[in-house]
Enzyme design. Sequence first.
Site, PDB file in Angstrom:
ATOM      1  N   SER A 195       0.834  -1.198   0.000  1.00 22.74           N
ATOM      2  CA  SER A 195       0.000   0.000   0.000  1.00 22.74           C
ATOM      3  C   SER A 195       0.872   1.252   0.000  1.00 22.74           C
ATOM      4  CB  SER A 195      -0.857  -0.024   1.269  1.00 22.74           C
ATOM      5  OG  SER A 195      -1.469   1.224   1.474  1.00 22.74           O
TER       6      SER A 195
ATOM      7  N   TYR B 151      -2.299  -1.410  10.855  1.00 22.93           N
ATOM      8  CA  TYR B 151      -2.550  -1.988   9.522  1.00 22.93           C
ATOM      9  C   TYR B 151      -1.421  -1.617   8.568  1.00 22.93           C
ATOM     10  CZ  TYR B 151      -3.933  -2.130   4.692  1.00 22.93           C
ATOM     11  OH  TYR B 151      -3.913  -2.351   3.336  1.00 22.93           O
TER      12      TYR B 151
ATOM     13  N   LYS C  40       2.079  -3.745   6.475  1.00 20.32           N
ATOM     14  CA  LYS C  40       2.563  -3.707   5.078  1.00 20.32           C
ATOM     15  C   LYS C  40       4.062  -3.401   5.053  1.00 20.32           C
ATOM     16  CE  LYS C  40      -1.430  -4.562   3.296  1.00 20.32           C
ATOM     17  NZ  LYS C  40      -1.693  -5.912   2.793  1.00 20.32           N
TER      18      LYS C  40
HETATM   19  P1  NAD Z   1     -10.837  -7.486   1.077  1.00 23.63           P
HETATM   20  O1  NAD Z   1     -11.080  -7.480   2.542  1.00 23.63           O
HETATM   21  O2  NAD Z   1     -11.991  -7.260   0.177  1.00 23.63           O
HETATM   22  O3  NAD Z   1     -10.117  -8.839   0.649  1.00 23.63           O
HETATM   23  C1  NAD Z   1      -9.221  -9.518   1.505  1.00 23.63           C
HETATM   24  C2  NAD Z   1      -9.671 -10.975   1.560  1.00 23.63           C
HETATM   25  O4  NAD Z   1      -8.764 -11.700   2.391  1.00 23.63           O
HETATM   26  C3  NAD Z   1     -11.063 -11.149   2.160  1.00 23.63           C
HETATM   27  O5  NAD Z   1     -11.863 -11.924   1.271  1.00 23.63           O
HETATM   28  C4  NAD Z   1     -10.826 -11.894   3.473  1.00 23.63           C
HETATM   29  O6  NAD Z   1     -11.880 -12.769   3.788  1.00 23.63           O
HETATM   30  C5  NAD Z   1      -9.521 -12.604   3.171  1.00 23.63           C
HETATM   31  N1  NAD Z   1      -8.701 -12.922   4.361  1.00 23.63           N
HETATM   32  C6  NAD Z   1      -8.364 -12.097   5.382  1.00 23.63           C
HETATM   33  N2  NAD Z   1      -7.628 -12.766   6.293  1.00 23.63           N
HETATM   34  C7  NAD Z   1      -7.481 -14.040   5.822  1.00 23.63           C
HETATM   35  C8  NAD Z   1      -6.837 -15.207   6.320  1.00 23.63           C
HETATM   36  N3  NAD Z   1      -6.228 -15.219   7.494  1.00 23.63           N
HETATM   37  N4  NAD Z   1      -6.885 -16.325   5.574  1.00 23.63           N
HETATM   38  C9  NAD Z   1      -7.526 -16.352   4.383  1.00 23.63           C
HETATM   39  N5  NAD Z   1      -8.166 -15.282   3.865  1.00 23.63           N
HETATM   40  C10 NAD Z   1      -8.148 -14.137   4.588  1.00 23.63           C
HETATM   41  O7  NAD Z   1      -9.678  -6.414   0.791  1.00 23.63           O
HETATM   42  P2  NAD Z   1      -9.177  -5.805  -0.590  1.00 23.63           P
HETATM   43  O8  NAD Z   1      -9.558  -4.384  -0.647  1.00 23.63           O
HETATM   44  O9  NAD Z   1      -9.514  -6.708  -1.711  1.00 23.63           O
HETATM   45  O10 NAD Z   1      -7.611  -5.824  -0.323  1.00 23.63           O
HETATM   46  C11 NAD Z   1      -6.784  -6.872  -0.820  1.00 23.63           C
HETATM   47  C12 NAD Z   1      -5.366  -6.612  -0.372  1.00 23.63           C
HETATM   48  O11 NAD Z   1      -4.943  -5.344  -0.866  1.00 23.63           O
HETATM   49  C13 NAD Z   1      -5.182  -6.540   1.141  1.00 23.63           C
HETATM   50  O12 NAD Z   1      -3.934  -7.103   1.462  1.00 23.63           O
HETATM   51  C14 NAD Z   1      -5.170  -5.054   1.421  1.00 23.63           C
HETATM   52  O13 NAD Z   1      -4.463  -4.754   2.590  1.00 23.63           O
HETATM   53  C15 NAD Z   1      -4.452  -4.540   0.199  1.00 23.63           C
HETATM   54  N6  NAD Z   1      -4.729  -3.134  -0.112  1.00 23.63           N
HETATM   55  C16 NAD Z   1      -6.023  -2.725  -0.270  1.00 23.63           C
HETATM   56  C17 NAD Z   1      -6.292  -1.396  -0.553  1.00 23.63           C
HETATM   57  C18 NAD Z   1      -7.711  -0.902  -0.690  1.00 23.63           C
HETATM   58  O14 NAD Z   1      -7.925   0.317  -0.618  1.00 23.63           O
HETATM   59  N7  NAD Z   1      -8.697  -1.757  -0.894  1.00 23.63           N
HETATM   60  C19 NAD Z   1      -5.237  -0.497  -0.708  1.00 23.63           C
HETATM   61  C20 NAD Z   1      -3.929  -0.943  -0.549  1.00 23.63           C
HETATM   62  C21 NAD Z   1      -3.685  -2.292  -0.258  1.00 23.63           C
HETATM   63  C1  WQD Z   2      -9.555   9.372   0.702  1.00 16.22           C
HETATM   64  C2  WQD Z   2      -9.840  10.831   0.995  1.00 16.22           C
HETATM   65  C3  WQD Z   2     -10.217  11.341   3.330  1.00 16.22           C
HETATM   66  C4  WQD Z   2     -13.925   9.089   3.749  1.00 16.22           C
HETATM   67  C5  WQD Z   2      -6.866   4.451   2.852  1.00 16.22           C
HETATM   68  C6  WQD Z   2      -5.817   3.747   3.662  1.00 16.22           C
HETATM   69  C7  WQD Z   2      -4.726   3.226   2.782  1.00 16.22           C
HETATM   70  C8  WQD Z   2      -5.285   2.378   1.641  1.00 16.22           C
HETATM   71  C9  WQD Z   2      -6.396   3.065   0.914  1.00 16.22           C
HETATM   72  C10 WQD Z   2      -5.252   0.072   2.287  1.00 16.22           C
HETATM   73  C11 WQD Z   2      -9.131  11.335   2.253  1.00 16.22           C
HETATM   74  C12 WQD Z   2     -11.462  11.598   2.509  1.00 16.22           C
HETATM   75  C13 WQD Z   2     -12.781   9.661   3.225  1.00 16.22           C
HETATM   76  C14 WQD Z   2     -14.990   9.926   4.155  1.00 16.22           C
HETATM   77  C15 WQD Z   2     -13.702  11.834   3.471  1.00 16.22           C
HETATM   78  N1  WQD Z   2      -5.871   1.159   2.129  1.00 16.22           N
HETATM   79  N2  WQD Z   2     -12.671  11.010   3.082  1.00 16.22           N
HETATM   80  N3  WQD Z   2     -14.839  11.286   3.992  1.00 16.22           N
HETATM   81  O1  WQD Z   2      -7.134   7.507   3.535  1.00 16.22           O
HETATM   82  O2  WQD Z   2      -6.212   7.811   1.183  1.00 16.22           O
HETATM   83  O3  WQD Z   2      -6.270   5.564   2.180  1.00 16.22           O
HETATM   84  O4  WQD Z   2      -7.371   3.544   1.856  1.00 16.22           O
HETATM   85  O5  WQD Z   2      -4.094  -0.140   2.193  1.00 16.22           O
HETATM   86  O6  WQD Z   2      -3.859   2.489   3.586  1.00 16.22           O
HETATM   87  O7  WQD Z   2      -5.292   4.639   4.626  1.00 16.22           O
HETATM   88  O8  WQD Z   2      -8.379   6.610   1.498  1.00 16.22           O
HETATM   89  O9  WQD Z   2     -10.748   6.530   0.819  1.00 16.22           O
HETATM   90  O10 WQD Z   2     -10.190   6.594   3.275  1.00 16.22           O
HETATM   91  O11 WQD Z   2      -9.802   8.617   1.891  1.00 16.22           O
HETATM   92  O12 WQD Z   2     -13.605  13.066   3.357  1.00 16.22           O
HETATM   93  O13 WQD Z   2     -16.019   9.486   4.667  1.00 16.22           O
HETATM   94  O14 WQD Z   2     -11.238  10.986   1.264  1.00 16.22           O
HETATM   95  O15 WQD Z   2     -10.046  12.331   4.281  1.00 16.22           O
HETATM   96  O16 WQD Z   2      -8.725  12.630   2.003  1.00 16.22           O
HETATM   97  P1  WQD Z   2      -6.966   6.985   2.169  1.00 16.22           P
HETATM   98  P2  WQD Z   2      -9.860   7.013   1.897  1.00 16.22           P
END
Ligand code: NAD
Ligand code: WQD
Length: 343
Positions: A127, A152, A156
Site C-alpha cells: 500500500s 494496519y 505492510k
Molecule cells: P478485502 O477485505 O476485500 O479482501 C481480503 C480478503 O482476504 C477477504 O476476502 C478476506 O476474507 C480474506 N482474508 C483475510 N484474512 C485471511 C486469512 N487469514 N486467511 C484467508 N483469507 C483471509 O480487501 P481488498 O480491498 O480486496 O484488499 C486486498 C489486499 O490489498 C489486502 O492485502 C489489502 O491490505 C491490500 N490493499 C487494499 C487497498 C484498498 O484500498 N482496498 C489499498 C492498498 C492495499
Molecule cells: C480518501 C480521501 C479522506 C472518507 C486508505 C488507507 C490506505 C489504503 C487506501 C489500504 C481522504 C477523505 C474519506 C470519508 C472523506 N488502504 N474522506 N470522507 O485515507 O487515502 O487511504 O485507503 O491499504 O492504507 O489509509 O483513502 O478513501 O479513506 O480517503 O472526506 O467518509 O477521502 O479524508 O482525504 P486513504 P480514503
Amino acid sequence: MKKKIIVTGGCGYIGSHTAIELIGHNYDVVVVDDLSNSSQDTIDRIEAITGVRPTFEQVDLKDAVQTESLFSAHKDAAAVIHFAALKAVGESVQKPLDYYQNNLYSLLNTLKFQHQVGIESFIFSSSATVYGIPKALPILETHKAQRPSSPYGNTKKIAEEILEDFTKVTPNFSAISLRYFNPIGAHESGEIGELPNGIPNNLMPYITQTAAGIRDQLMVFGDDYPTKDGTPVRDYIHVVDLAKAHVQAVQRLIKQEQEQSFEIYNLGTGNGFSVLDVIKAFERVSGQKLNYQIVDRREGDVTELYASTDLAFQKLGWKAELGLDEMIESAWRWEQKYRGKEN
Ligand code: NAD
Ligand code: WQD
C-alpha cells in the site's frame, strides 16, 4: 498446459477482480479465502462473468496446519498472489494484535509452505501507506518507507521487510510488492465490487452508499489543507486496471524476467484528485446530488499523495487506462445493482 495461480483473499474486492483477469489470460485460478471479510458467492459471480469456475479452498492462512495442507494439495502452482489481509485502518488501531497476527502469520505461513513445495514466485498487496508523509511528488518507489501511523499500515511495511530478508537468502525465490494507491470502481458487469463491512472507511463506498440512501450524509474530512480547494488529494485507480497489473507481474515472474529477487512497484494513475473533485465528478456522472458536509480533519490523513508510474510502465509494461469517470460510473453501477439484488 494452463499455469495454476493461487490467489489468496480471492473472494475479496481486489482479489476477485484479479481472478477474473487471470482467467481471461488462460490461467487456472485457485481462490483461497477464510471468508472473514467476503462471501463464497463471489465464486459464483466470477463464474458468471468468465464462464469458468475457479477452484475454491476455504483456508485460514494464519493457521499453519491448514496452510501446509493447502500447499501440499497445490504443489503444481506457478505463483501465489497474496491479497489475504485485514484492511480496516481504524479497526487496526483498536485491535493491533489481531492485525499483526492475521496479516503477518498469514504471510509467514504462505511463504514458508509455498517454498517448502517449490512454488518460488510471490506477489504481495502492499500500500502507498508505507510512504507516510511524502517529501516529494509524484512519489517514487525509492522514497524511503516510513512507519505508517496505523498498525494496519505497519503490517505492510513489516511484510516488505520480511520479503526483502527472505528473498536475499533464498535462491530462486522471487517476490514483487505492489504498492496500491486508492483502488476504487468495480467490474463493468456490476456483478462484483467493493462491499465494506458496516460503515465504510473509504471515500468511494461512502459516496455511493450515501447516494443510495444507506448513509444520511457524507462527511468531508477537512477543507483547510494546502491544496487547490482545501481537500486532500489522492491517486484513485480503477480496480480493473489494478487487477491487470497483477497479470503483468505474474508474467514477469513466470518468465523469470525480474532483475532483482525483490522488486517494488507503485500502482496508481499518476493523477491526483481532491475529495471535492471526486464528489463533483460523482454528481456529474450519476446525475445525483450528494448530501455532504465539511467536518474536521480525520487524524492521520496526508495532504497529497500520487504515484510516479514510470517504473511499472518500464518494467511491467503496465499503465492505468481508465479514468475517474469510469471508476465512478462502475462503482455506482455496482452499488445500485447490489442493492437491487438485496431487496
Ligand atoms: P478485502 O477485505 O476485500 O479482501 C481480503 C480478503 O482476504 C477477504 O476476502 C478476506 O476474507 C480474506 N482474508 C483475510 N484474512 C485471511 C486469512 N487469514 N486467511 C484467508 N483469507 C483471509 O480487501 P481488498 O480491498 O480486496 O484488499 C486486498 C489486499 O490489498 C489486502 O492485502 C489489502 O491490505 C491490500 N490493499 C487494499 C487497498 C484498498 O484500498 N482496498 C489499498 C492498498 C492495499
Ligand atoms: C480518501 C480521501 C479522506 C472518507 C486508505 C488507507 C490506505 C489504503 C487506501 C489500504 C481522504 C477523505 C474519506 C470519508 C472523506 N488502504 N474522506 N470522507 O485515507 O487515502 O487511504 O485507503 O491499504 O492504507 O489509509 O483513502 O478513501 O479513506 O480517503 O472526506 O467518509 O477521502 O479524508 O482525504 P486513504 P480514503
